[in-house]
Write a protein that holds these residues in place. Structure first.
Motif, PDB file in Angstrom:
ATOM      1  N   TYR A 162       0.826  -1.210   0.000  1.00  0.00           N
ATOM      2  CA  TYR A 162       0.000   0.000   0.000  1.00  0.00           C
ATOM      3  C   TYR A 162       0.857   1.254   0.000  1.00  0.00           C
ATOM      4  O   TYR A 162       1.895   1.307   0.669  1.00  0.00           O
ATOM      5  N   GLN A 163       0.397   2.248  -0.739  1.00  0.00           N
ATOM      6  CA  GLN A 163       1.023   3.561  -0.721  1.00  0.00           C
ATOM      7  C   GLN A 163      -0.053   4.619  -0.933  1.00  0.00           C
ATOM      8  O   GLN A 163      -0.885   4.486  -1.836  1.00  0.00           O
ATOM      9  N   ILE A 164      -0.023   5.661  -0.125  1.00  0.00           N
ATOM     10  CA  ILE A 164      -0.925   6.786  -0.380  1.00  0.00           C
ATOM     11  C   ILE A 164      -0.365   7.555  -1.580  1.00  0.00           C
ATOM     12  O   ILE A 164       0.823   7.869  -1.623  1.00  0.00           O
ATOM     13  N   GLU A 165      -1.209   7.820  -2.577  1.00  0.00           N
ATOM     14  CA  GLU A 165      -0.710   8.324  -3.851  1.00  0.00           C
ATOM     15  C   GLU A 165      -0.946   9.812  -4.076  1.00  0.00           C
ATOM     16  O   GLU A 165      -0.679  10.316  -5.171  1.00  0.00           O
ATOM     17  N   CYS A 166      -1.392  10.530  -3.034  1.00  0.00           N
ATOM     18  CA  CYS A 166      -1.551  11.979  -3.214  1.00  0.00           C
ATOM     19  C   CYS A 166      -0.184  12.652  -3.389  1.00  0.00           C
ATOM     20  O   CYS A 166      -0.090  13.764  -3.908  1.00  0.00           O
ATOM     21  N   PHE A 167       0.896  11.973  -2.954  1.00  0.00           N
ATOM     22  CA  PHE A 167       2.250  12.499  -3.112  1.00  0.00           C
ATOM     23  C   PHE A 167       2.936  11.950  -4.369  1.00  0.00           C
ATOM     24  O   PHE A 167       4.110  12.221  -4.602  1.00  0.00           O
TER      25      PHE A 167
END
Length: 393
Positions: A297-302
């Motif tokens: 998982y990775q938050i993709e807003c960055f």
């Protein structure tokens, strides 16, 4: 003392119970449950992203079914919690206040010293707060010498207020609109600075209490703002004295793992579905999700838009001890519609009861975001999406 050996399922369950996700309302309901949750975790990360409801509220609502955002403000006003830093900004129980002092000392002593004009401005700002009580940035004249050139181009009064906050001379609370209010620390709070060994042991116990099972690096991360902290040294001493257990997880090759000796190893899960914030305590360490849950998982807003796989702000969806999906969502507050840009399912089989649990969690999530309706844009599994959609229409 010999390491305790756990199956991966046992490890996951310990981690989930420590995170407050073993069952719905694990800490009860109402404002007291919110306090119990913060007191248990020791730290709930705050984030300003408002694509959906902010992360600190999301963390609470996932665990406290009747959660109301104003409860955090009320708990702050009652002096039971406060906002400051550990690894990041967040809410902490007030009885841990003295353990924020080493971090405040770091901000005061290890940053570039203020210039004489900056020092004078800080003194003037502090004097005003002492005389007038709580103040906001807007209560100070616009002292910017020239027009703002960017988001972080703060005016001098704002810089002074923030420096006083970081140094510990001021505290902050939040208005309903999420604006900061600066005030003096309460006079009756314990401000005894912990010794380095005591601070390190506090961090170790707090981290293990919130994570259930952890590596040394997660404990060090929580203390990372205090240079030269003794977390690793004190951890070794605590293991030697039997105050911390070492753990081996079957099938997992990793650095040494630790847990508190009083930690139960047989945990029952309710199997409820949880839609989680990217900044949830369960999700902030990507390596833990891979190692324990086989979830990459990775938050993709960055992440640049062209490189995103799942969407700007995808939210992990958990059922029992398995991550089953990730949902990229946005709350259209004018239209009161939760827009699900992408509901991506993991390669796991979902039977009808699991689909029902996702529907129940989604309905609660729609309400939590002050929406009345939901719109699904796309998914990688049309059959599951169709079954979920039928639960709404």
């Amino acid at each position: 003392m010999q390491p305790i050996t756990l199956s991966k399922s046992q490890a996951r369950r310990i981690i989930l119970e420590a995170a407050g996700l073993a069952r719905q309302a694990q800490f009860g309901t109402g404002m007291e449950a919110v306090y119990r949750l913060i007191d248990h975790l020791g730290f709930v990360q705050l984030d300003t992203n408002y694509v959906i409801e902010r992360a600190h509220h999301h963390v609470m609502a996932a665990r406290v079914p009747d959660y109301k955002p104003e409860w955090l403000t009320e708990l702050s006003e009652e002096g039971r919690i406060f906002e400051y830093f550990t690894s990041d900004a967040g809410y902490l129980p007030m009885h841990d206040f003295r353990f924020s002092l080493p971090i405040k000392d770091t901000f005061a002593t290890q940053r570039k010293p203020p210039t004489k004009p900056e020092f004078q401005l800080m003194k003037q700002v502090l004097d005003r707060v002492e005389r007038e009580g709580p103040l906001m940035v807007g209560d100070f004249e616009n002292d910017r010498p020239e027009a703002s050139s960017g988001w972080w181009d703060w005016r001098p009064a704002k810089v002074a207020l923030e420096q006083l906050y970081l140094n510990g001379q001021l505290m902050i609370s939040r208005t309903k609109a999420f604006h900061k209010v600066y005030d003096l620390p309460p006079a009756d709070v314990d401000q005894t600075i912990p010794k380095p060994e005591e601070f390190a042991r506090y961090v170790i116990r707090r981290t293990l209490g919130a994570l259930g099972i952890a590596h040394a690096k997660e404990m060090v991360w929580r203390a990372r703002r205090v240079k030269g902290n003794l977390v690793k040294k004190e951890l070794e001493k605590m293991v030697e004295a039997g105050e911390i257990r070492t753990v081996v997880v079957e099938g997992l090759k990793s650095a040494a793992l630790y847990m508190l000796p009083e930690q139960k190893t047989e945990i029952e899960l309710s199997g409820d579905a949880f839609i989680l914030s990217p900044f949830d305590i369960l999700n902030v360490f990507r390596h833990r999700l891979r190692d324990f849950f086989d979830f990459d998982y990775q938050i993709e807003c960055f992440v640049p838009a062209a490189k995103r796989k799942y969407g700007y702000f995808s939210l992990p969806v958990l059922i029992g001890e398995t991550f089953v999906a990730r949902m990229d969502a946005k709350a259209d507050r004018k239209q009161k519609v939760l827009i699900v840009h992408n509901l991506h399912f993991e390669p796991v089989e979902l039977k009808a009861p699991s689909i029902e649990k996702i529907i129940t969690a989604l309905k609660a999530f729609v309400q939590f975001n002050q929406c009345r309706d939901i719109v699904f844009k796309r998914s990688n599994h049309e059959a599951y999406l169709h079954a979920i959609s039928k639960g709404f229409y």
